[in-house]
Design a protein around this motif. Sequence first.
Motif, PDB file in Angstrom:
ATOM      1  N   THR A  52      -1.295   3.391  -4.295  1.00 39.23           N
ATOM      2  CA  THR A  52      -1.711   2.714  -3.275  1.00 39.23           C
ATOM      3  C   THR A  52      -0.891   3.054  -1.985  1.00 39.23           C
ATOM      4  N   TRP A  53      -1.282   3.012  -0.646  1.00 38.89           N
ATOM      5  CA  TRP A  53      -0.503   3.261   0.224  1.00 38.89           C
ATOM      6  C   TRP A  53       0.731   2.714   0.558  1.00 38.89           C
ATOM      7  N   ASP A  54       0.719   1.308  -0.077  1.00 38.15           N
ATOM      8  CA  ASP A  54       1.787   0.439   0.308  1.00 38.15           C
ATOM      9  C   ASP A  54       3.088   0.687  -0.614  1.00 38.15           C
ATOM     10  N   LYS A  55       2.770   1.557  -1.580  1.00 38.94           N
ATOM     11  CA  LYS A  55       3.995   2.134  -2.375  1.00 38.94           C
ATOM     12  C   LYS A  55       4.263   3.554  -1.966  1.00 38.94           C
ATOM     13  N   VAL A  56       3.782   4.077  -0.935  1.00 42.45           N
ATOM     14  CA  VAL A  56       4.268   5.347  -0.510  1.00 42.45           C
ATOM     15  C   VAL A  56       5.025   5.122   0.961  1.00 42.45           C
ATOM     16  N   ASP A  57       6.275   5.517   0.898  1.00 40.62           N
ATOM     17  CA  ASP A  57       6.926   5.354   2.168  1.00 40.62           C
ATOM     18  C   ASP A  57       7.167   6.994   2.696  1.00 40.62           C
ATOM     19  N   LEU A  58       6.281   7.346   3.729  1.00 44.48           N
ATOM     20  CA  LEU A  58       6.793   8.738   4.154  1.00 44.48           C
ATOM     21  C   LEU A  58       7.697   8.785   4.921  1.00 44.48           C
ATOM     22  N   LYS A  59       8.465   7.645   5.485  1.00 44.41           N
ATOM     23  CA  LYS A  59       9.745   7.763   6.309  1.00 44.41           C
ATOM     24  C   LYS A  59      10.751   8.008   5.374  1.00 44.41           C
ATOM     25  N   THR A  60      11.089   7.592   4.316  1.00 44.46           N
ATOM     26  CA  THR A  60      11.973   7.584   3.504  1.00 44.46           C
ATOM     27  C   THR A  60      11.722   8.702   2.352  1.00 44.46           C
TER      28      THR A  60
END
Length: 198
Positions: A52-60
Amino acid sequence: KKLLKKNANARNKVLSLAQFENLLTHLPPHTKGILATGFYTGMRLGEILGLTWDKVDLKTKTITLEASDTKDKEGRTIPICSELYKILVGAKPIRKANEDKHVFLYRGKPVTDIRVSLRNSCKKAGIPYGRKEKDGFVFHDIRHTFNTNMRKAGVHDSVIMEITGHSTREMFDRYNTVDEDDKKLAVEKFRGFMESVR
């Protein structure tokens, strides 16, 4: 009874980069990101489909899995390479608050099975598909591919194990395939060493 050799049932199919890129061109859009995530992270299919998107950090540029997300019940953080980053950025549409939060969707719902897409795409790409086919490919082989490519790239085993979530050396070894190129390179290294000590 004749005993099986240790790891005799382990698969050793590894996709080449050319095969992976060829297969990617034949996959339907909702499956491309799933295969690419496996290829560039070594994640299990269940971990990818449940992402899910809450587990993906595109900034880091990281994916963080909780213990409840993994087969071995141990959380881990997985780096996102630049190739996968581009794919994930393209997959993240602007969503409404009530929309599903899974990364990989098909017609607005989480993807739960990719076998039909993968079988059809493998046929188009000229790649044998299935466990019963000679040199046949199944999605789980992507994990072998990742481990093998990381080792060939010179990444230390302990780092690979941290990324893939292999808790034991025995399991890691099952996913690391030594091929003919490895053997040829080993002989060349040996020859070079012998030349250096003359």
